[in-house]
Design a protein around this motif. Structure first.
Motif, PDB file in Angstrom:
ATOM      1  N   TYR A  33       0.856  -1.188   0.000  1.00 20.53           N
ATOM      2  CA  TYR A  33       0.000   0.000   0.000  1.00 20.53           C
ATOM      3  C   TYR A  33       0.892   1.239   0.000  1.00 20.53           C
ATOM      4  O   TYR A  33       1.970   1.234   0.597  1.00 20.53           O
ATOM      5  CB  TYR A  33      -0.920   0.049   1.212  1.00 20.53           C
ATOM      6  N   LEU A  35       0.926   5.888  -0.258  1.00 23.66           N
ATOM      7  CA  LEU A  35       0.252   7.189  -0.258  1.00 23.66           C
ATOM      8  C   LEU A  35       0.836   7.996  -1.407  1.00 23.66           C
ATOM      9  O   LEU A  35       2.012   8.361  -1.383  1.00 23.66           O
ATOM     10  CB  LEU A  35       0.450   7.907   1.080  1.00 23.66           C
ATOM     11  N   LYS A 116      -6.073   2.175   5.595  1.00 26.24           N
ATOM     12  CA  LYS A 116      -6.862   3.297   5.091  1.00 26.24           C
ATOM     13  C   LYS A 116      -7.026   4.370   6.158  1.00 26.24           C
ATOM     14  O   LYS A 116      -6.856   5.562   5.891  1.00 26.24           O
ATOM     15  CB  LYS A 116      -8.227   2.779   4.639  1.00 26.24           C
ATOM     16  N   PHE A 119      -3.525   6.058   6.750  1.00 29.55           N
ATOM     17  CA  PHE A 119      -3.155   6.964   5.667  1.00 29.55           C
ATOM     18  C   PHE A 119      -4.004   8.234   5.688  1.00 29.55           C
ATOM     19  O   PHE A 119      -3.531   9.309   5.328  1.00 29.55           O
ATOM     20  CB  PHE A 119      -3.272   6.279   4.312  1.00 29.55           C
ATOM     21  N   THR A 130      -3.694  13.801  -1.549  1.00 29.62           N
ATOM     22  CA  THR A 130      -3.113  12.479  -1.739  1.00 29.62           C
ATOM     23  C   THR A 130      -4.203  11.441  -1.955  1.00 29.62           C
ATOM     24  O   THR A 130      -5.385  11.721  -1.737  1.00 29.62           O
ATOM     25  CB  THR A 130      -2.284  12.065  -0.509  1.00 29.62           C
ATOM     26  N   GLU A 131      -3.780  10.247  -2.386  1.00 35.03           N
ATOM     27  CA  GLU A 131      -4.689   9.120  -2.516  1.00 35.03           C
ATOM     28  C   GLU A 131      -3.939   7.847  -2.154  1.00 35.03           C
ATOM     29  O   GLU A 131      -2.714   7.810  -2.181  1.00 35.03           O
ATOM     30  CB  GLU A 131      -5.261   9.006  -3.929  1.00 35.03           C
ATOM     31  N   ILE A 132      -4.699   6.796  -1.838  1.00 38.19           N
ATOM     32  CA  ILE A 132      -4.112   5.508  -1.507  1.00 38.19           C
ATOM     33  C   ILE A 132      -3.969   4.699  -2.785  1.00 38.19           C
ATOM     34  O   ILE A 132      -4.898   4.601  -3.578  1.00 38.19           O
ATOM     35  CB  ILE A 132      -4.991   4.762  -0.492  1.00 38.19           C
ATOM     36  N   CYS A 133      -2.796   4.102  -2.986  1.00 37.49           N
ATOM     37  CA  CYS A 133      -2.599   3.203  -4.123  1.00 37.49           C
ATOM     38  C   CYS A 133      -2.172   1.850  -3.581  1.00 37.49           C
ATOM     39  O   CYS A 133      -1.599   1.751  -2.508  1.00 37.49           O
ATOM     40  CB  CYS A 133      -1.577   3.767  -5.092  1.00 37.49           C
ATOM     41  N   TYR A 134      -2.484   0.786  -4.320  1.00 35.87           N
ATOM     42  CA  TYR A 134      -2.157  -0.561  -3.881  1.00 35.87           C
ATOM     43  C   TYR A 134      -1.885  -1.433  -5.095  1.00 35.87           C
ATOM     44  O   TYR A 134      -2.205  -1.086  -6.227  1.00 35.87           O
ATOM     45  CB  TYR A 134      -3.277  -1.154  -3.025  1.00 35.87           C
TER      46      TYR A 134
END
Length: 135
Positions: A33, A35, A116, A119, A130-134
């Protein structure tokens, strides 16, 4: 984490323009995961450190948290009520240049709900979107 680099070729650099998308540091390498930034901007050491502390607080000490950015650019500033000219100002802050797509933090953790939440708390400390990427 260190606050500034050990040595540089020149102490004071020009500001340059911060536009365009990131071509490097935009893929998850160490964790599952991350940010990711959505804006241009600068992040100083205090913002990065406070976000890191909030991640450690939410995820625990023993989990793998990686910081992919480093404050290596200097920002200068002239004192108040000083006339124009007379050279470049004194060092005000060390910052990291952020472009859209750069991954700021990476985390290796199994539970997505906890990641989640952590972050989200860390993103509140930063001055960019920002966004969460995985994977």
């Amino acid at each position: 984490m260190k606050q500034k680099p050990n040595q540089l070729k020149f102490l004071k650099y020009q500001k340059n323009r911060n536009k365009g998308f990131s071509c490097k540091r935009n893929i998850l390498i160490f964790g599952n995961y991350g940010l990711k930034s959505l804006d241009n901007g600068f992040l100083n050491f205090k913002q990065i450190e406070s976000a890191r502390k909030s991640l450690v607080h939410n995820l625990g000490k023993n989990n793998k948290i990686l910081i992919r950015i480093f404050p290596d650019k200097v920002i200068t500033k002239k004192p108040l009520e000083v006339r124009m000219g007379k050279g470049k100002g004194n060092i005000h802050d060390w910052v990291s240049v952020i472009k859209p797509g750069i991954i700021i933090f990476e985390v290796k953790y199994e539970n997505f709900d906890i990641v989640k939440k952590s972050f989200f708390c860390a993103a509140q400390k930063l001055s960019i979107k920002t966004e969460i990427c995985y994977e």
